[in-house]
Structures are given as C-alpha cells and as structure tokens.
Design an enzyme around this catalytic site. Structure first.
Site, short mmCIF file in Angstrom:
data_model
loop_
_atom_site.label_atom_id
_atom_site.label_comp_id
_atom_site.label_asym_id
_atom_site.label_seq_id
_atom_site.Cartn_x
_atom_site.Cartn_y
_atom_site.Cartn_z
N ASP A 1 -5.45 26.78 -46.00
CA ASP A 1 -4.19 27.11 -46.64
C ASP A 1 -4.47 27.33 -48.13
O ASP A 1 -5.62 27.44 -48.54
CB ASP A 1 -3.10 26.06 -46.37
CG ASP A 1 -3.38 24.72 -47.04
OD1 ASP A 1 -4.32 24.61 -47.85
OD2 ASP A 1 -2.62 23.76 -46.76
N ARG B 1 8.50 20.54 -44.58
CA ARG B 1 7.97 20.53 -45.94
C ARG B 1 8.55 21.71 -46.71
O ARG B 1 8.35 22.87 -46.34
CB ARG B 1 6.44 20.59 -45.96
CG ARG B 1 5.91 20.64 -47.41
CD ARG B 1 4.46 20.23 -47.56
NE ARG B 1 3.52 21.24 -47.11
CZ ARG B 1 2.20 21.21 -47.38
NH1 ARG B 1 1.70 20.21 -48.09
NH2 ARG B 1 1.40 22.14 -46.91
#
Length: 544
Positions: free
Chosen positions: A458, A177
């Site tokens: 996150d 990613r």
C-alpha cells in the site's frame, strides 16, 4: 431517515448549514441512495463545527516538525505527566471486539470485501486510506459495498468467468478505516472550501450503517490513521460526542482503534487513549508507516538515517521498543494492543510458499510473545498461519489484556529513537525505485492495493522507498558500490529501472499504463529540496 427527531436547535442549525455544502460533481442514483439529504445535512454540520480546526492541527504538526528539523528530538510531554502517571482506564470494549487475534485489511472493492469477511479472521478493516486510491466513484462504491456487507446482502459475480461470491455465515466484524486528517475530498465543498476526507468517510459510513449495526448487537467501529498528537485525538473525541448527541445515542456507542504509525504519536500514547477514553478500544502498531514517519520526522538528523528498508525489521531495537511500549501502555489502560501488518502474499511455488509461511510464523510469534492481542494480515491465504500462532499463545483466552509488561524496564525516548544498523546498497536503492514506480503508477491509475514482488503493497511502501532515497541524497550517503547518492545518481538509476519494469510487466502493459507520469512524480518527490509530507497529496491531483 434519522433514527429520532433532532431537537429544535439542531434542526435550525441544520437548515442554516445545509445550503453551504456543495457536491461539485454528479451523483448516480446508486450513490444518491447513500448520500441523501439527511446524510448531507449531517456532514454539513460536522464540517461547520470541525473542519476549520483540522487546518490548525495540521499547522501544529508543521510547527513541531520545524523544531525537530532545528535540532530538537521527540520526547514524552512534561505537561501531561499526570495523565501518564494516573490510574484511569478506558470505558470498555464491546463483546464482538473482545477477540481480535487476526485481522485482515484491504480496500473496499466489492469482491475483496466479501473475501475478507469470509476469511479465517476475526476482523476485517475496510480501508478508505492507504490501500485505496480515492477516485470519487471508488469512494462512493466503497460506501455502497460496506452498507451491503453490514446488511448481509452483498454479493458479486465475475462477468468474465461467472464465478459468484457471497457472504458465509458468521463473517468477520467490520471496522472502517477513514482517511487521515491530511487528505481532502475535493468533490465536496463546505462554505467554498474543500472538506476533510476524514469527515466525509466518517459521516457516510456512520449514517448508512449505525442502525443496522446496533440492531445486530454490534456498532459503528472505526480505525483512525496517521494521528500525530493527543490534540488530534481530542478532535476525534469531539466528533464522536457530537455524533452520538445528534443521533440520540449513548456515549461510547462509537468505538475506535487508533493506529500508532507516526513517530510523534508514540510519545503520546497514554494521552491519546485518555483523550478518547469513552470511545477507544485499542492502539495498533502501524509498522510500515511508522518507519516512514521515523525517516520523515528525523530527516534533518544525519545520525539517524535508516539502511535498506528490507533490513528494518521488527527485531530492530527501536521497533521492538515501540511494540513493547504499546503493549504496556494499552494493557495498563484496559485497551487492546494490536500488532502490525504481514504484507506477504502466498507464492505459487510450494518451496517459496513454505518460506513465506515461516516468515509469517516468526513475525507473528514475536508479536504474540510480546503480549499483543492480535495482528494483521494482507491476504486470506496467510490467515491460517497467523491464527495458529496466536491461538497457540492465547489458549483459552480471547486476548492478552492481563499481560502488563510492568516488570519491564521503562521504555525510554532514547530506545525509541535508537539508530538502526545495516547497509545502504545499490540493489536496495534500485529495488526501492522499482517498487515505488510500480505502486505510484497503480495508485494514480486508481488502484491503491498492489501485489509487487511477493508483497501486498500500500502507500506506506512507496513512502518509505522515496523518503529513504530523498534522505540519502540530502546527507550524501554512500552505497555499498562506493557511489555517493546524489540527485544525478537517482535519476540515472530511475531511467535504468524504468526499462527493467517495462521488461517485467511487458511492453503492452507498460505502454497502456501511466509509468511516465509515475516516474515524473517520483522524481519530483525524491529530488525536491524539501521532503513532501505525503505522496498521496500531489498524487490526488491525478485522480478524477
């Protein structure tokens, strides 16, 4: 060296653009190995052709947001109705991505990469975005680690206890990613301008790994985050086509999965799939960022303010509609519909851990029964539970592409924008403050993946926390204790919760940390007159 000799036009262009790329800091010998002249040449060409358009795309986001702030609501695009009504399909899905029933995500730290690839999962998404704090050394170390993982040579020894980590046979498939289009890589400039982090991450991962991956029968696979429109998908399509042409590869060698984690993007899923149809293999429900985007997009709409984030779960109508529409849209086009993240982490207490596993089972059962082809976990200890749920539903199948959901009533814009019931509580607001404070402190200290109160957090969690409070302040919402949420009340709670955090982490950890800076940044973000789009943008200034 490159896998082939570029044609004369590419060579001449490369020579002209190479000198415009400048690395503004030092490169160690190890990092020079993954960022040699050939990789810099490739990156310079990408920047020359594509970096300027990123600013245009970001400006188009602002223009659309301004219309929504002035009263418009997001909706399906009338000008692309023919795409939504067409009978087209994506190009296809590689063999090693046919079964993605459980994926694990995490940053690119060396030990984490090994543990993730060895987990009982099908795919590991190695993250340069929301679970990584992109300090220069960490970004380059991450590229080294992914190169070594793909080569099969990665290992790690813990110096404190001597424990050794290495890859098991048949590790998970690795997907990279890259950073979102809004994020920069300040240590590299092109023509005097700081370059997009997305291009940096993509160029280095592709250059260092494509030959290794293709030799193993796999390929360069990517997750694309934070897209807000099909025009942004078209930009990535051009990047992919150029790269395949430059390296003499077949169209469709590069494969991508797009995260549908913004409210604008959910209205353009068909168009995103169509724009990337040669390269895309699926869409993913990025649920936490999607909740943040719902707040951010509808921030001026006083009738669409969310309650405590703890009660905004996937069974809420607007989120369930999002999940069902994603499945229906993807499967109609032959693409995978990936479920969202289970952020829980195992608890040491057996009773608490059983409760965690029951929550995972319920969450993943909802996704599997909705027709998703796979799901995400944040910790290897939860992989078995998620695997059991999806394997039970899948049976002998590798995916659920045949689940069309065509019998469902069409999902409407009204459903996707449905208001969400629930309380706004003092406890919820204080919890938001503590979580955001601890996460921001970790992020500006170089750690973007943080266990907090039993969840692996996150950036999305901190984004929801600070954006919710910002919106409550703007619309003067009332808490369950009768207090109106104001800047003053937030500042009072922040001062009190800083002391709670100090007690929880201990004075030594608190004093050696960056909690004061984190509190200042959070206060600035939460009490500003305009909502800052992403906390990671001002947060990046704190990183080396």
């Amino acid at each position: 060296m490159l896998a082939y000799t570029p044609d004369k036009n590419f060579t001449a262009e490369a020579q002209e653009t190479q000198s415009k790329l400048n690395v503004t800091t030092t490169l160690s010998k190890q990092h020079q190995a993954i960022f040699p002249v050939e990789a810099q040449t490739f990156l310079s060409l990408l920047c020359s052709k594509f970096s300027e358009e990123v600013e245009t795309l970001l400006e188009q986001r602002e223009q659309k947001q301004a219309r929504i702030d002035n009263g418009d609501l997001p909706d399906f695009l009338p000008e692309t109705e023919d795409i939504r009504e067409g009978s087209w399909k994506i190009l296809g899905i590689p063999e090693d991505l046919q079964d993605r029933r459980v994926e694990i995500t995490g940053p690119t730290d060396r030990k984490m990469v090994i543990n993730a690839l060895n987990a009982n999962v099908k795919v590991f998404m190695a993250d340069f975005e929301d679970s990584m704090s992109p300090a220069w050394e960490k970004v380059l170390d991450g590229q080294v680690n992914l190169r070594d993982a793909n080569l099969g040579t990665i290992s790690y020894t813990n110096e404190s206890n001597g424990k050794h980590y290495q890859l098991d046979p048949n590790p998970a498939v690795l997907i990279c990613r890259v950073r979102g289009l809004h994020l920069k890589e300040k240590h590299v400039t092109f023509n005097g301008q700081i370059i997009p982090g997305a291009l940096f991450d993509f160029a280095l991962y592709f250059y260092n790994n494509y030959k290794t991956l293709l030799s193993k029968g796999s390929g360069p696979y990517f997750y694309l985050p934070k897209l807000q429109s099909h025009k942004e998908a078209q930009w990535w399509s051009k990047v992919f086509h150029f790269t395949e042409d430059y390296f003499g590869l077949d169209t469709g060698t590069i494969k991508a999965t797009v995260l549908i984690e913004t409210l604008p993007a959910v209205f353009e899923m068909d168009e995103i799939l169509f724009s990337l149809k040669e390269h895309i293999v699926g869409l993913n429900c990025g649920r936490w960022d999607y909740i943040f985007s719902y707040i951010k997009t509808l921030k001026k709409h006083s009738d669409r303010i969310l309650p405590d984030r703890q009660v905004v779960t996937m069974d809420k109508p607007f989120l369930n509609a999002y999940s069902r529409l994603l499945v229906r849209t993807c499967h109609k086009r032959g693409a995978f519909a990936m479920g969202g993240m289970a952020a829980f982490i195992p608890a040491k207490d057996p009773t608490e851990n059983q409760q965690v596993l029951e929550k995972i089972h319920k969450d993943k059962s909802l996704e599997a029964n909705n027709g998703h082809d796979g799901t995400w976990v944040a910790h290897p200890g939860l992989a078995d539970t998620a695997m059991e749920v999806f394997s039970k539903v899948l049976g002998e199948r590798r995916n659920q592409l045949e689940i069309s959901r065509e019998e469902d009533a069409p999902v409407t814009a009204k459903e996707l924008l449905e208001t969400c019931g629930g309380e706004r509580t003092e406890q919820g607001m204080r919890h938001n403050i503590r979580v955001a404070l601890q996460y921001i402190e970790a992020w500006i200290s170089g750690n973007g993946c943080v266990p907090i109160y039993g969840l692996m957090e996150d950036a999305a969690t901190a984004e929801i926390s600070r954006a919710s409070i910002w919106q409550w302040i703007q619309h003067q919402k009332t808490l369950d204790n009768g207090e109106t949420v104001t800047k003053g009340l937030f500042e009072q709670y922040l001062a009190e919760e800083i002391k709670v955090v100090e007690q929880e982490v201990g004075s030594e950890r608190f004093q050696s940390g960056r909690y004061g800076e984190a509190a200042k940044l959070m206060a600035s973000l939460t009490t500003s007159d305009e909502l800052t789009n992403f906390l990671t943008v001002p947060g990046y200034e704190y990183l080396d």
